[in-house]
Design a protein around this motif. Structure first.
Motif, PDB file in Angstrom:
ATOM      1  N   PHE A 143       0.846  -1.199   0.000  1.00 65.32           N
ATOM      2  CA  PHE A 143       0.000   0.000   0.000  1.00 65.32           C
ATOM      3  C   PHE A 143       0.878   1.244   0.000  1.00 65.32           C
ATOM      4  O   PHE A 143       0.685   2.163  -0.797  1.00 65.32           O
ATOM      5  N   TYR A 144       1.859   1.253   0.888  1.00 70.51           N
ATOM      6  CA  TYR A 144       2.772   2.393   0.989  1.00 70.51           C
ATOM      7  C   TYR A 144       4.076   2.173   0.208  1.00 70.51           C
ATOM      8  O   TYR A 144       4.893   3.085   0.116  1.00 70.51           O
ATOM      9  N   ASP A 145       4.285   0.962  -0.305  1.00 62.27           N
ATOM     10  CA  ASP A 145       5.528   0.608  -1.008  1.00 62.27           C
ATOM     11  C   ASP A 145       6.745   0.813  -0.105  1.00 62.27           C
ATOM     12  O   ASP A 145       7.725   1.489  -0.450  1.00 62.27           O
ATOM     13  N   ILE A 146       6.677   0.189   1.075  1.00 61.68           N
ATOM     14  CA  ILE A 146       7.769   0.274   2.041  1.00 61.68           C
ATOM     15  C   ILE A 146       8.003  -1.096   2.669  1.00 61.68           C
ATOM     16  O   ILE A 146       7.094  -1.919   2.762  1.00 61.68           O
ATOM     17  N   ARG A 147       9.230  -1.333   3.098  1.00 60.65           N
ATOM     18  CA  ARG A 147       9.565  -2.605   3.732  1.00 60.65           C
ATOM     19  C   ARG A 147       9.334  -2.565   5.244  1.00 60.65           C
ATOM     20  O   ARG A 147       9.324  -3.595   5.898  1.00 60.65           O
ATOM     21  N   HIS A 148       9.177  -1.372   5.801  1.00 58.34           N
ATOM     22  CA  HIS A 148       9.017  -1.205   7.238  1.00 58.34           C
ATOM     23  C   HIS A 148       7.579  -0.794   7.549  1.00 58.34           C
ATOM     24  O   HIS A 148       6.778  -0.497   6.654  1.00 58.34           O
ATOM     25  N   SER A 149       7.225  -0.759   8.827  1.00 63.41           N
ATOM     26  CA  SER A 149       5.893  -0.301   9.208  1.00 63.41           C
ATOM     27  C   SER A 149       5.767   1.194   8.931  1.00 63.41           C
ATOM     28  O   SER A 149       6.760   1.925   8.935  1.00 63.41           O
ATOM     29  N   PHE A 150       4.534   1.641   8.684  1.00 60.89           N
ATOM     30  CA  PHE A 150       4.340   3.037   8.298  1.00 60.89           C
ATOM     31  C   PHE A 150       4.797   4.008   9.390  1.00 60.89           C
ATOM     32  O   PHE A 150       5.169   5.148   9.111  1.00 60.89           O
ATOM     33  N   ASN A 151       4.799   3.526  10.669  1.00 59.34           N
ATOM     34  CA  ASN A 151       5.237   4.387  11.762  1.00 59.34           C
ATOM     35  C   ASN A 151       6.691   4.144  12.166  1.00 59.34           C
ATOM     36  O   ASN A 151       7.174   4.658  13.168  1.00 59.34           O
ATOM     37  N   ASN A 152       7.392   3.295  11.351  1.00 63.45           N
ATOM     38  CA  ASN A 152       8.817   3.003  11.536  1.00 63.45           C
ATOM     39  C   ASN A 152       9.144   2.230  12.814  1.00 63.45           C
ATOM     40  O   ASN A 152      10.317   2.078  13.164  1.00 63.45           O
ATOM     41  N   LEU A 153       8.126   1.708  13.492  1.00 67.06           N
ATOM     42  CA  LEU A 153       8.399   0.935  14.695  1.00 67.06           C
ATOM     43  C   LEU A 153       8.975  -0.441  14.373  1.00 67.06           C
ATOM     44  O   LEU A 153       9.719  -1.013  15.165  1.00 67.06           O
ATOM     45  N   ILE A 154       8.603  -0.978  13.208  1.00 70.76           N
ATOM     46  CA  ILE A 154       9.152  -2.262  12.758  1.00 70.76           C
ATOM     47  C   ILE A 154      10.008  -1.994  11.526  1.00 70.76           C
ATOM     48  O   ILE A 154       9.497  -1.558  10.492  1.00 70.76           O
ATOM     49  N   PRO A 155      11.320  -2.233  11.599  1.00 66.47           N
ATOM     50  CA  PRO A 155      12.211  -1.856  10.493  1.00 66.47           C
ATOM     51  C   PRO A 155      12.063  -2.729   9.249  1.00 66.47           C
ATOM     52  O   PRO A 155      12.373  -2.282   8.146  1.00 66.47           O
ATOM     53  N   ALA A 156      11.613  -3.967   9.419  1.00 65.83           N
ATOM     54  CA  ALA A 156      11.485  -4.863   8.272  1.00 65.83           C
ATOM     55  C   ALA A 156      10.578  -6.025   8.644  1.00 65.83           C
ATOM     56  O   ALA A 156      10.493  -6.433   9.804  1.00 65.83           O
ATOM     57  N   PHE A 157       9.912  -6.578   7.621  1.00 67.36           N
ATOM     58  CA  PHE A 157       9.033  -7.731   7.818  1.00 67.36           C
ATOM     59  C   PHE A 157       9.608  -8.931   7.078  1.00 67.36           C
ATOM     60  O   PHE A 157      10.155  -8.802   5.976  1.00 67.36           O
ATOM     61  N   SER A 158       9.449 -10.112   7.679  1.00 62.44           N
ATOM     62  CA  SER A 158       9.954 -11.323   7.044  1.00 62.44           C
ATOM     63  C   SER A 158       9.184 -12.527   7.570  1.00 62.44           C
ATOM     64  O   SER A 158       8.737 -12.544   8.725  1.00 62.44           O
ATOM     65  N   ILE A 159       9.038 -13.544   6.722  1.00 63.79           N
ATOM     66  CA  ILE A 159       8.424 -14.802   7.140  1.00 63.79           C
ATOM     67  C   ILE A 159       9.394 -15.516   8.084  1.00 63.79           C
ATOM     68  O   ILE A 159      10.551 -15.747   7.722  1.00 63.79           O
TER      69      ILE A 159
END
Length: 493
Positions: free
Chosen positions: A52-68
């Motif tokens: 949606f935002y085309d970002i690897r992190h949470s929109f509020n920058n609390l989570i730097p990256a997501f991964s399975i």
């Protein structure tokens, strides 16, 4: 108490649409990336990004990256995307691992052990009961019955690719660089469940032996208990190529017959009509060293299917007709009764030029042929704005690149956007092989894996969006929209 506007079920339930649970990440538009060699210490990872935002992190920058979490496969190569089942199946080319990803929990399950070595093609049915794989080096077709806790290796020289219909009732295997003449019949021609080996006229069963190498397409069949008993220590039961395990066979490979008006010329893949009544075999033809590119139809009639079993059941399949495709064909995708076919046509200079052919399957007539990217067309997916996106490999070896070298001002990239309403074609600039495409439906954008990196495009005009916040450090081999509306949002099918 108020419900968040993005949650469309009832208050107090963490669901967003189609009864799907809100995942731990809280993201509603996730793109999964098969990333090879993300670091010196790892050969594979499955990061996902917020599309949606085309970002690897949470929109509020609390989570730097997501991964399975839990993924340990080496060199993840393909993602079979099944968003309706909230599942993805990831094949690792480095170790032959086959890992199921739970989209709801954003974790992996136990890897599926596929016997027979590294696979050239591997698929799981939507029920996640059976896995089918082909290996052209060891000459085995692997079948894993997940629900039954057993597996089998079926011997087939030059087994190359497999195709499975959505319901999992037909699993076809293709022999590399092979041809099959019209009128080539196996022992079983019809009505196999009443009297195997007997034809519709009621004549006595035909004596069956091993196929003699004249067949190009085989069907994996799950045997009934009675058939399994009858096939004990008879790997050529009813004319099968092989039945395994021999002491009490569970699966057999049966050759697919050709009628008087049907033949196979270097077949590579099967597509299945939306109503499930017909398999369309793609004959590569000249692009693969053959003579004629075409589509061969196989009716999936009840009389040709083994009854009383789950999994592959096409025990007496007979191809009926051929439709010539002058532009070449190696891949395709259905939209209703229209079949879009991608391939390459041999040119007078010995190079190949990419083509998209549009086939009306109701009357068997081509309604148009359009020039697209050159190369081996391995990826196709429909997206918003009436667009069809096509990815190819080694497009720089085709006719377009030769013309560019000669001074022509034309695009020669490996990614094509085709507008199905206007029949207009737009080629991307060259970025390397286009190995993955994910349609972010409802958001008018497409994610791709090209040249080992992630890119984003607008479906309205094909323009490129910034990928600065979704790029990966390793090699992006494939992408999948985890929250797609249907399993058709998938280029590995």
């Amino acid at each position: 108490m108020f419900c968040a506007a993005s949650l469309i079920i009832s208050c107090g339930q963490n669901q967003f649409f189609a009864g799907r649970n809100l995942p731990p990440s809280g993201l509603l538009n996730r793109v999964l990336i098969a990333e090879q060699n993300p670091s010196i210490a790892s050969k594979g990872a499955l990061p996902f990004v917020d599309a949606f935002y085309d970002i690897r992190h949470s929109f509020n920058n609390l989570i730097p990256a997501f991964s399975i979490s839990g993924f340990s496969g080496a060199l993840p190569l393909t993602i079979q995307n099944m968003p309706e089942e909230q599942t993805g199946a990831v094949y690792g080319a480095g170790d032959g691992s086959y890992t199921l990803v739970n989209y709801a929990t954003e974790k992996t399950g136990s890897p599926v052990a596929i016997p027979g070595g590294l696979s050239t093609s591997v698929f799981i049915d939507r029920a996640r009961d059976f896995v089918y794989a082909a290996n052209d080096q060891t000459h085995f077709v692997s079948v894993v019955n997940i629900a039954g806790g057993r597996s089998a290796l079926l011997y087939l020289p030059n087994a190359y690719t497999v195709s499975v219909n959505p319901g999992g009732s037909v699993a076809l295997v293709f022999v590399q660089n092979s041809t099959q003449a019209a009128g080539t019949s196996s022992c079983i021609v019809a009505n196999p469940t009443d009297n195997p080996g007997e034809d519709p006229s009621g004549t006595p069963p035909v004596p069956c032996g091993a196929p003699n190498g004249q067949f190009s397409v085989f069907s994996v069949v799950h045997l009934t208990a009675a058939q399994s008993t009858a096939a004990i220590n008879n790997p050529y039961y009813l004319g099968a190529q092989d039945c395994e395990p021999q002491n009490l066979p569970q699966f057999c490979l049966f050759p697919v017959s050709t009628g008087a008006s049907a033949s196979f010329d270097h077949p590579v893949k099967a597509l299945f009509s939306p109503d499930g009544s017909t398999a369309y075999i793609l004959n590569c033809g000249p692009e693969c060293g053959g003579t004629t590119a075409s589509v061969t139809t196989i009716p999936l009639l009840p009389a040709a299917l083994n009854t009383g079993v789950t999994g592959g059941s096409g025990i007496a399949l007979v191809a009926q007709s051929n439709i010539a495709i002058p532009g070449g064909v190696t891949n395709g995708n259905f939209s209703g009764n229209t079949l879009y076919l991608a391939g390459q046509q041999l040119q007078s200079d010995g190079l190949f030029a990419g083509n998209l052919s549009v086939l009306n399957t109701e009357n068997g007539q081509l309604t148009g042929t359009y020039s697209i990217s050159d190369g081996a067309h391995n990826k196709m997916v429909f997206a918003d704005e009436n667009t069809l996106w096509i990815g190819s490999a080694q497009c720089q070896l085709g006719e377009r690149y030769k013309q560019v070298q000669a001074g022509a001002n034309i695009a020669y990239g490996c990614l094509t956007m085709f507008n199905t309403s206007t029949n207009s074609v737009l080629l991307d600039s060259y970025k390397g092989d286009a190995t993955g495409i994910a349609a972010i439906t409802g958001l008018d954008k497409v994610y791709t894996a090209e040249g080992g990196q992630v890119y984003i495009y607008n479906t309205a005009d094909g323009s490129e969006r910034s990928n600065a916040n979704v790029s990966v450090s390793g090699t992006a081999a494939d992408v999948a929209y985890m929250d797609g509306a249907s399993d058709s949002d998938n280029t590995t099918y």
